[in-house]
Design an enzyme around this catalytic site. Structure first.
Site, short mmCIF file in Angstrom:
data_model
loop_
_atom_site.label_atom_id
_atom_site.label_comp_id
_atom_site.label_asym_id
_atom_site.label_seq_id
_atom_site.Cartn_x
_atom_site.Cartn_y
_atom_site.Cartn_z
N MET A 75 -2.21 0.56 -3.14
CA MET A 75 -1.18 0.79 -4.16
C MET A 75 -0.07 -0.27 -4.15
SD MET A 75 -2.46 3.20 -5.71
CE MET A 75 -3.85 4.24 -5.34
N CYS A 76 -0.22 -1.30 -3.35
CA CYS A 76 0.77 -2.38 -3.35
C CYS A 76 0.54 -3.32 -4.52
CB CYS A 76 0.67 -3.18 -2.05
SG CYS A 76 1.38 -2.35 -0.64
N HIS A 77 1.63 -3.72 -5.14
CA HIS A 77 1.56 -4.68 -6.23
C HIS A 77 1.43 -6.10 -5.68
CE1 HIS A 77 3.57 -1.24 -8.07
NE2 HIS A 77 3.05 -1.65 -9.21
N MET A 115 6.17 -3.57 2.68
CA MET A 115 4.77 -3.54 3.12
C MET A 115 4.29 -4.92 3.54
SD MET A 115 4.21 -0.42 3.19
CE MET A 115 2.59 -0.65 3.87
N GLU A 116 4.79 -5.95 2.87
CA GLU A 116 4.41 -7.31 3.24
C GLU A 116 4.95 -7.67 4.62
OE1 GLU A 116 3.67 -6.84 -1.00
OE2 GLU A 116 5.35 -6.25 0.26
N ASP A 130 -6.50 -10.49 19.47
CA ASP A 130 -7.80 -11.13 19.29
C ASP A 130 -7.93 -12.39 20.13
OD1 ASP A 130 -10.39 -11.68 17.98
OD2 ASP A 130 -9.28 -13.33 17.05
#
Length: 162
Positions: A75-77, A115-116, A130
């Site tokens: 749902m992120c633009h 969110m970014e 990793d």
């Protein structure tokens, strides 16, 4: 708490329409961390990890992640990222080695970059894992959280840090 806006009239997920929102400068700062052993700390700081310079690769991965957030969080633009900066610090105590990761993201647009920033910090931490897992698979990632955000209709947010 504000009303959830990501549901349509049928109760199904939707992407929120942001076309009427004002364009403003928006920033977000998120943090994460990786708890690791002295051996991993020594190998990172002495550039002895076989896959390369851990912090440089994690920094690039975090920048790339911020730009790809809309591709992995439904749902992120997709938004025009204007800047991403990632900082690393060490918290060292008795038998405790923690890599602290701070990701700052900036845009000028009609939706925020929280969110970014969270994605950036998370992917930077995962990249460290990793690159170092051959030395120690017991590393612990987190917590990951939003420290602050500025701009937009909902105003500024600043987490009380202890």
């Amino acid at each position: 708490m504000s009303e959830f806006t990501h549901f349509n009239d049928q109760g199904r997920a939707k992407m929120v329409d942001i076309s009427a929102k004002e364009t403003t400068v928006r920033t977000a700062l998120a943090k994460s961390s990786v708890e690791l052993t002295k051996e991993v700390y020594d190998k990172i700081t002495n550039h002895e990890i076989g896959k390369g310079d851990v912090l440089s690769v994690a920094q690039v991965a975090g920048i790339m992640a911020a730009k790809q957030t809309a591709n992995v969080i439904p749902m992120c633009h997709p938004i025009p990222i204007k800047g991403v900066d990632i900082d690393f610090d060490w918290e060292i105590g008795e038998n405790k080695y923690v890599l602290l990761i701070s990701a700052t993201v900036k845009t000028k647009g009609s939706t925020g970059v929280e969110m970014e920033a969270l994605t950036s910090a998370s992917i930077a931490a995962l990249t460290v894992y990793d690159m170092c897992k051959a030395v120690d698979k017991g590393m612990v990632i987190g917590p990951t959280y939003l420290v602050e955000k500025t701009g937009g209709k909902s105003g500024d947010f600043h987490r009380e840090e202890s």
